[in-house]
Design an enzyme around this catalytic site. Structure first.
Site, mmCIF file in Angstrom:
data_model
loop_
_atom_site.group_PDB
_atom_site.id
_atom_site.type_symbol
_atom_site.label_atom_id
_atom_site.label_comp_id
_atom_site.label_asym_id
_atom_site.label_seq_id
_atom_site.Cartn_x
_atom_site.Cartn_y
_atom_site.Cartn_z
ATOM 1 N N ASP A 108 47.878 4.059 17.183
ATOM 2 C CA ASP A 108 49.198 4.537 16.782
ATOM 3 C C ASP A 108 49.127 5.718 15.822
ATOM 4 O O ASP A 108 48.134 5.923 15.118
ATOM 5 C CB ASP A 108 49.969 3.417 16.069
ATOM 6 C CG ASP A 108 50.505 2.366 17.012
ATOM 7 O OD1 ASP A 108 50.115 2.363 18.195
ATOM 8 O OD2 ASP A 108 51.299 1.517 16.557
ATOM 9 N N ASP A 109 50.228 6.461 15.793
ATOM 10 C CA ASP A 109 50.571 7.440 14.749
ATOM 11 C C ASP A 109 49.915 8.804 14.886
ATOM 12 O O ASP A 109 50.224 9.697 14.112
ATOM 13 C CB ASP A 109 50.276 6.899 13.344
ATOM 14 C CG ASP A 109 51.113 5.675 12.996
ATOM 15 O OD1 ASP A 109 51.986 5.314 13.803
ATOM 16 O OD2 ASP A 109 50.884 5.078 11.932
ATOM 17 N N HIS A 158 55.974 6.854 20.368
ATOM 18 C CA HIS A 158 56.048 6.120 19.091
ATOM 19 C C HIS A 158 57.078 6.755 18.162
ATOM 20 O O HIS A 158 56.942 6.655 16.937
ATOM 21 C CB HIS A 158 54.664 6.099 18.443
ATOM 22 C CG HIS A 158 54.469 5.039 17.408
ATOM 23 N ND1 HIS A 158 54.906 3.743 17.535
ATOM 24 C CD2 HIS A 158 53.848 5.076 16.178
ATOM 25 C CE1 HIS A 158 54.586 3.040 16.468
ATOM 26 N NE2 HIS A 158 53.941 3.830 15.622
ATOM 27 N N HIS A 162 58.781 8.286 13.031
ATOM 28 C CA HIS A 162 58.348 6.952 12.625
ATOM 29 C C HIS A 162 59.368 6.205 11.762
ATOM 30 O O HIS A 162 59.013 5.592 10.752
ATOM 31 C CB HIS A 162 57.006 7.044 11.894
ATOM 32 C CG HIS A 162 56.182 5.796 11.995
ATOM 33 N ND1 HIS A 162 56.332 4.732 11.129
ATOM 34 C CD2 HIS A 162 55.197 5.426 12.856
ATOM 35 C CE1 HIS A 162 55.472 3.771 11.438
ATOM 36 N NE2 HIS A 162 54.774 4.174 12.501
ATOM 37 N N TYR A 199 56.523 -0.110 13.209
ATOM 38 C CA TYR A 199 56.500 -1.377 12.489
ATOM 39 C C TYR A 199 56.706 -2.576 13.411
ATOM 40 O O TYR A 199 56.859 -3.700 12.937
ATOM 41 C CB TYR A 199 57.544 -1.413 11.364
ATOM 42 C CG TYR A 199 57.571 -0.158 10.535
ATOM 43 C CD1 TYR A 199 56.513 0.169 9.693
ATOM 44 C CD2 TYR A 199 58.652 0.717 10.608
ATOM 45 C CE1 TYR A 199 56.527 1.324 8.952
ATOM 46 C CE2 TYR A 199 58.670 1.883 9.874
ATOM 47 C CZ TYR A 199 57.605 2.190 9.037
ATOM 48 O OH TYR A 199 57.619 3.339 8.300
ATOM 49 N N HIS A 249 44.969 2.466 14.227
ATOM 50 C CA HIS A 249 45.640 3.723 13.884
ATOM 51 C C HIS A 249 44.584 4.816 13.790
ATOM 52 O O HIS A 249 43.699 4.740 12.925
ATOM 53 C CB HIS A 249 46.392 3.610 12.559
ATOM 54 C CG HIS A 249 47.499 2.604 12.565
ATOM 55 N ND1 HIS A 249 47.265 1.255 12.427
ATOM 56 C CD2 HIS A 249 48.842 2.752 12.717
ATOM 57 C CE1 HIS A 249 48.417 0.602 12.482
ATOM 58 N NE2 HIS A 249 49.385 1.485 12.660
#
Length: 297
Positions: A108-109, A158, A162, A199, A249
């Site tokens: 992620d991210d 995603h 965020h 989240y 991540h």
């Protein structure tokens, strides 16, 4: 099943500030996400692939067959007509996770400054993963995202910045997802078929705006909390089962340094590294935590 989360400070340029709150459900105990500002990469983050990686890659290639020529149609992405500098998506023989032990590594991210190193580690084990990217980072690291797609990895949405989607209006949820779709398509020529809410927070309103499978996870490494590569690897290896979806991540150098050990150990246990879509035979359900254990022959 709907999941709520406490609001958090905004995602800023690949770094998440503040402490994430644990989100508990009957199926998934911890759905958490968080990070601090990126540290400078250490030399170890750019080290050569670990010993034995070439042998594992050769064994995986022999089991799955040779790669096909670059073409549209990789699992989990939709090919679009695109200029020549956009990513070309390679194809590979289908992996049947009903007959082999599969695990889906998800990141992620990103994309971020450590993603290229991660791609090298994955390539050494002929491993495919799913990257849930943030739109604002897509425009910052477009070449990294193109290389990710060209290597055959799956891309998921995603959101743009965020946020906790449960705190947004339907129009703003659609904007977060739509803007990210547009950025990914502009850079790579593909549109993601999967969404992961920041989240792990979603509700009925969020689900109505997505229209795509929503992917959570069954193994949370808590790598944003434990900035220690050995701890991250240990948490992943201890909890993995056939059909697991593992959360990492790639914005953390400590996480990237943990991946060679994860790959080496799981390859030694006979696991195949597949995308989320491959884990479900190309048809993920509307809500993904993990796949049922395969009927191994």
């Amino acid at each position: 099943m709907d999941i709520g989360a406490r609001p958090h400070p905004p995602f800023l340029g690949g770094a998440r500030r503040g402490t994430a709150r644990t989100v508990a459900t009957a199926v998934l105990v911890a759905l958490t996400c968080g990070a601090s500002t990126l540290a400078a990469p250490s030399p170890a983050a750019h080290a050569a692939p670990p010993p034995g990686a070439a042998a594992n890659a050769a064994a995986n290639r022999a089991a799955s067959g040779a790669w096909g020529a670059a073409a549209a149609g990789a699992p989990g992405v939709v090919a679009m007509s695109a200029p020549g500098d956009r990513a070309k998506v390679p194809t590979r023989p289908r992996v049947d996770c009903r007959h082999v032990k599969c695990v889906a590594l998800t990141f992620d991210d990103g994309p971020g400054p450590y993603t290229d190193t991660l791609l090298a580690y994955l390539a050494a084990y002929h491993a495919h993963a799913t990257f849930f990217v943030v739109g604002s980072n897509v425009v910052t690291y477009p070449r990294v995202l193109r290389r990710t797609v060209a290597a055959g990895h799956e891309i998921g949405n995603h959101t743009w910045s965020h946020p906790d989607l449960t705190r947004l209006s339907p129009a703003r949820v659609r904007s977060q997802l739509g803007r990210t779709d547009q950025a990914i398509r502009a850079v790579t020529g593909v549109v993601p078929r999967l969404v992961r809410p920041p989240y792990g927070a979603f509700n009925a309103t969020v689900r109505r705006q997505t229209g795509r499978p929503m992917v959570l996870w069954s193994v949370d490494t808590l790598d944003w909390r434990y900035r220690n590569s050995a701890t991250v690897a240990r948490r992943a290896l201890r909890a993995v089962r056939p059909g697991s979806v593992i959360l990492f991540h790639d914005i953390h150098p400590t996480t990237v340094r943990a991946i060679p050990r994860v790959l080496r150990k799981l390859a030694g246990r006979g696991y195949r590294f597949v995308t989320v879509s491959e884990l479900f035979g190309g048809r993920p359900p509307r809500l993904v935590f993990n796949a049922a254990p395969p009927e191994l022959h």
